[in-house]
Design a protein around this motif. Structure first.
Motif, PDB file in Angstrom:
ATOM      1  N   GLY A  10      -5.936   2.535  -5.322  1.00 48.17           N
ATOM      2  CA  GLY A  10      -6.703   1.830  -4.589  1.00 48.17           C
ATOM      3  C   GLY A  10      -7.323   0.734  -5.661  1.00 48.17           C
ATOM      4  N   SER A  11      -7.799   1.207  -6.704  1.00 43.45           N
ATOM      5  CA  SER A  11      -8.324   0.583  -7.685  1.00 43.45           C
ATOM      6  C   SER A  11      -7.607  -0.549  -8.293  1.00 43.45           C
ATOM      7  CB  SER A  11      -8.957   1.150  -9.001  1.00 43.45           C
ATOM      8  OG  SER A  11     -10.062   1.998  -8.501  1.00 43.45           O
ATOM      9  N   GLU A  12      -6.157  -0.186  -8.419  1.00 45.00           N
ATOM     10  CA  GLU A  12      -5.135  -1.218  -8.852  1.00 45.00           C
ATOM     11  C   GLU A  12      -4.764  -2.047  -7.749  1.00 45.00           C
ATOM     12  OE1 GLU A  12      -1.767   1.495  -9.887  1.00 45.00           O
ATOM     13  OE2 GLU A  12      -3.088   2.469 -11.564  1.00 45.00           O
ATOM     14  N   LEU A  13      -4.690  -1.760  -6.603  1.00 49.53           N
ATOM     15  CA  LEU A  13      -4.596  -2.625  -5.572  1.00 49.53           C
ATOM     16  C   LEU A  13      -5.469  -3.492  -5.414  1.00 49.53           C
ATOM     17  CD1 LEU A  13      -3.413  -0.219  -2.503  1.00 49.53           C
ATOM     18  CD2 LEU A  13      -2.111  -2.198  -3.830  1.00 49.53           C
ATOM     19  N   MET A  14      -6.625  -3.076  -5.562  1.00 49.79           N
ATOM     20  CA  MET A  14      -7.929  -4.286  -5.679  1.00 49.79           C
ATOM     21  C   MET A  14      -8.138  -5.130  -6.795  1.00 49.79           C
ATOM     22  SD  MET A  14     -10.771  -1.870  -3.845  1.00 49.79           S
ATOM     23  CE  MET A  14     -10.321  -0.748  -2.487  1.00 49.79           C
ATOM     24  N   ALA A  15      -7.409  -4.709  -7.646  1.00 48.39           N
ATOM     25  CA  ALA A  15      -7.372  -5.451  -9.180  1.00 48.39           C
ATOM     26  C   ALA A  15      -6.304  -6.450  -8.910  1.00 48.39           C
ATOM     27  CB  ALA A  15      -7.282  -4.755 -10.110  1.00 48.39           C
ATOM     28  N   ALA A  16      -5.404  -6.131  -8.423  1.00 51.01           N
ATOM     29  CA  ALA A  16      -4.012  -6.833  -8.115  1.00 51.01           C
ATOM     30  C   ALA A  16      -4.138  -7.844  -7.132  1.00 51.01           C
ATOM     31  CB  ALA A  16      -2.877  -6.106  -8.034  1.00 51.01           C
ATOM     32  N   TYR A  17      -4.906  -7.636  -6.041  1.00 47.26           N
ATOM     33  CA  TYR A  17      -4.837  -8.410  -4.766  1.00 47.26           C
ATOM     34  C   TYR A  17      -6.262  -9.227  -4.524  1.00 47.26           C
ATOM     35  CZ  TYR A  17      -0.085  -6.914  -4.038  1.00 47.26           C
ATOM     36  OH  TYR A  17       1.198  -6.559  -4.190  1.00 47.26           O
ATOM     37  N   VAL A  18      -7.018  -8.753  -5.389  1.00 47.93           N
ATOM     38  CA  VAL A  18      -8.590  -9.347  -5.273  1.00 47.93           C
ATOM     39  C   VAL A  18      -9.268  -8.421  -4.010  1.00 47.93           C
ATOM     40  CG1 VAL A  18     -10.220 -11.154  -4.735  1.00 47.93           C
ATOM     41  CG2 VAL A  18      -7.954 -11.674  -5.866  1.00 47.93           C
ATOM     42  N   ALA A  19     -10.486  -7.943  -4.362  1.00 43.69           N
ATOM     43  CA  ALA A  19     -11.103  -7.009  -3.501  1.00 43.69           C
ATOM     44  C   ALA A  19     -11.387  -7.423  -2.179  1.00 43.69           C
ATOM     45  CB  ALA A  19     -12.679  -6.735  -4.192  1.00 43.69           C
ATOM     46  N   ASP A  20     -11.536  -8.687  -1.799  1.00 38.45           N
ATOM     47  CA  ASP A  20     -11.789  -9.138  -0.562  1.00 38.45           C
ATOM     48  C   ASP A  20     -10.133  -9.882   0.332  1.00 38.45           C
ATOM     49  OD1 ASP A  20     -14.185  -9.123  -0.185  1.00 38.45           O
ATOM     50  OD2 ASP A  20     -14.736 -11.139  -0.665  1.00 38.45           O
ATOM     51  N   SER A  21      -9.122  -9.360  -0.268  1.00 39.26           N
ATOM     52  CA  SER A  21      -8.004  -9.463   0.191  1.00 39.26           C
ATOM     53  C   SER A  21      -7.712  -8.692   1.291  1.00 39.26           C
ATOM     54  CB  SER A  21      -6.671  -9.569  -0.701  1.00 39.26           C
ATOM     55  OG  SER A  21      -6.761  -8.343  -1.231  1.00 39.26           O
ATOM     56  N   TYR A  22      -6.513  -8.847   2.136  1.00 36.13           N
ATOM     57  CA  TYR A  22      -6.534  -8.103   3.299  1.00 36.13           C
ATOM     58  C   TYR A  22      -5.696  -6.734   2.794  1.00 36.13           C
ATOM     59  CZ  TYR A  22      -3.790  -6.187   7.371  1.00 36.13           C
ATOM     60  OH  TYR A  22      -2.982  -5.389   8.062  1.00 36.13           O
ATOM     61  N   ILE A  23      -4.927  -6.804   1.804  1.00 34.08           N
ATOM     62  CA  ILE A  23      -4.397  -5.630   1.216  1.00 34.08           C
ATOM     63  C   ILE A  23      -5.614  -4.818   0.537  1.00 34.08           C
ATOM     64  CG2 ILE A  23      -2.965  -4.834  -0.634  1.00 34.08           C
ATOM     65  CD1 ILE A  23      -1.006  -7.355  -0.244  1.00 34.08           C
ATOM     66  N   ALA A  24      -6.286  -5.338  -0.022  1.00 40.39           N
ATOM     67  CA  ALA A  24      -7.534  -4.209  -0.675  1.00 40.39           C
ATOM     68  C   ALA A  24      -8.408  -3.844   0.416  1.00 40.39           C
ATOM     69  CB  ALA A  24      -8.180  -5.107  -1.568  1.00 40.39           C
ATOM     70  N   ARG A  25      -8.742  -4.772   1.344  1.00 42.95           N
ATOM     71  CA  ARG A  25      -9.458  -4.020   2.421  1.00 42.95           C
ATOM     72  C   ARG A  25      -8.652  -2.972   3.218  1.00 42.95           C
ATOM     73  NH1 ARG A  25     -12.978  -8.781   5.245  1.00 42.95           N
ATOM     74  NH2 ARG A  25     -13.685  -9.744   3.207  1.00 42.95           N
ATOM     75  N   VAL A  26      -7.356  -2.989   3.533  1.00 45.66           N
ATOM     76  CA  VAL A  26      -6.736  -1.954   4.098  1.00 45.66           C
ATOM     77  C   VAL A  26      -6.622  -0.655   3.494  1.00 45.66           C
ATOM     78  CG1 VAL A  26      -4.327  -1.336   4.851  1.00 45.66           C
ATOM     79  CG2 VAL A  26      -5.347  -3.668   5.639  1.00 45.66           C
ATOM     80  N   ALA A  27      -6.547  -1.052   2.064  1.00 46.58           N
ATOM     81  CA  ALA A  27      -6.504   0.031   1.187  1.00 46.58           C
ATOM     82  C   ALA A  27      -7.632   0.839   1.158  1.00 46.58           C
ATOM     83  CB  ALA A  27      -6.327  -0.357  -0.257  1.00 46.58           C
ATOM     84  N   ALA A  28      -9.048   0.223   1.190  1.00 46.23           N
ATOM     85  CA  ALA A  28     -10.179   0.660   1.131  1.00 46.23           C
ATOM     86  C   ALA A  28     -10.532   1.629   2.694  1.00 46.23           C
ATOM     87  CB  ALA A  28     -11.152  -0.225   1.200  1.00 46.23           C
ATOM     88  N   VAL A  29      -9.870   1.034   3.682  1.00 39.02           N
ATOM     89  CA  VAL A  29     -10.306   1.715   5.062  1.00 39.02           C
ATOM     90  C   VAL A  29      -9.238   2.540   5.028  1.00 39.02           C
ATOM     91  CG1 VAL A  29      -9.903   1.462   7.521  1.00 39.02           C
ATOM     92  CG2 VAL A  29     -10.869  -0.237   6.198  1.00 39.02           C
ATOM     93  N   MET A  30      -7.913   2.656   4.281  1.00 38.77           N
ATOM     94  CA  MET A  30      -7.239   3.932   4.309  1.00 38.77           C
ATOM     95  C   MET A  30      -7.821   5.109   3.494  1.00 38.77           C
ATOM     96  SD  MET A  30      -3.442   2.250   3.547  1.00 38.77           S
ATOM     97  CE  MET A  30      -2.493   1.545   5.045  1.00 38.77           C
TER      98      MET A  30
ATOM     99  N   THR B 140       0.897  -1.100  -0.082  1.00 34.90           N
ATOM    100  CA  THR B 140       0.067  -0.059   0.032  1.00 34.90           C
ATOM    101  C   THR B 140       0.915   1.349  -0.032  1.00 34.90           C
ATOM    102  OG1 THR B 140      -0.203   0.077   2.382  1.00 34.90           O
ATOM    103  CG2 THR B 140      -1.693  -1.156   1.207  1.00 34.90           C
ATOM    104  N   ALA B 141       2.141   1.102  -0.124  1.00 32.51           N
ATOM    105  CA  ALA B 141       3.115   2.295  -0.112  1.00 32.51           C
ATOM    106  C   ALA B 141       2.721   3.396  -1.125  1.00 32.51           C
ATOM    107  CB  ALA B 141       4.649   1.890  -0.344  1.00 32.51           C
ATOM    108  N   ALA B 142       2.317   2.802  -2.323  1.00 35.09           N
ATOM    109  CA  ALA B 142       1.969   4.135  -3.410  1.00 35.09           C
ATOM    110  C   ALA B 142       0.690   4.557  -2.971  1.00 35.09           C
ATOM    111  CB  ALA B 142       1.571   3.458  -4.638  1.00 35.09           C
ATOM    112  N   LEU B 143      -0.209   3.996  -2.269  1.00 35.93           N
ATOM    113  CA  LEU B 143      -1.430   4.876  -1.797  1.00 35.93           C
ATOM    114  C   LEU B 143      -1.244   5.645  -0.677  1.00 35.93           C
ATOM    115  CD1 LEU B 143      -4.401   4.981  -1.861  1.00 35.93           C
ATOM    116  CD2 LEU B 143      -4.508   3.314  -0.151  1.00 35.93           C
ATOM    117  N   LEU B 144      -0.180   5.438   0.233  1.00 29.16           N
ATOM    118  CA  LEU B 144       0.373   6.195   1.049  1.00 29.16           C
ATOM    119  C   LEU B 144       0.886   7.558   0.636  1.00 29.16           C
ATOM    120  CD1 LEU B 144       2.153   3.616   3.492  1.00 29.16           C
ATOM    121  CD2 LEU B 144       0.111   4.912   4.211  1.00 29.16           C
TER     122      LEU B 144
END
Length: 160
Positions: free
Chosen positions: A88-108, A70-74
């Protein structure tokens, strides 16, 4: 509010057009800074410098409990809301929307502000040249929001 204006015998249409005119004048004053800011973010991402900086920050992010992915998002979130949504959309596409990384990105995305953009907008509107402690304080608050996002996402949104 319209009822209050009518009760006070305020010319609502004149007040509306005066407010719209002031808004256009403010936009004309801040538009050059806004265009420059968004252009700089786009150039920073396109040059690959963001990926290099994200790699350098990865150990510190792990220490803070923030996923390094999530560094790029930060880096983008304090400057550009639309750029952060794209990351955030790129992270969700790369790591699947239900993944931990995508959820952290959404909350961020939901728990932080485009602080540098907002401060530059207000400072530009008020004609301030020196923001003193506003930017460091806002960036510290963003970092706290990012760390809390990572810590609380695991607690409130566990992956089943």
């Amino acid at each position: 509010t319209a009822v209050c204006a009518l009760a006070r015998r305020v010319d609502v249409y004149a007040a509306l057009t005066a407010g719209a005119g002031e808004g256009l004048r403010v936009m004309a004053r801040i538009c050059p800074a806004l265009i420059g800011l968004l252009t700089a973010v786009g150039m920073f991402r396109a040059s690959g410098a963001m990926d290099v900086l994200a790699g350098v920050l990865a150990p510190l992010l792990r220490l803070l409990g923030i996923p390094p992915e999530t560094a790029a998002l930060l880096l983008v979130r304090p400057v550009s809301g639309s750029g952060a949504l794209a990351v955030g959309s790129e992270l969700m596409a790369a790591y699947v929307a239900d993944s931990y990384i995508a959820r952290v990105a959404a909350v961020m995305l939901g728990s932080s502000e485009t602080s540098i953009y907002t401060i530059s907008l207000y400072a530009g509107h008020l004609g301030l040249r020196e923001t003193r402690y506003a930017i460091p304080a806002a960036l510290c608050a963003d970092l706290a929001a990012f760390a809390a996002s990572a810590a609380l996402t695991d607690k409130f949104f566990p992956i089943c």
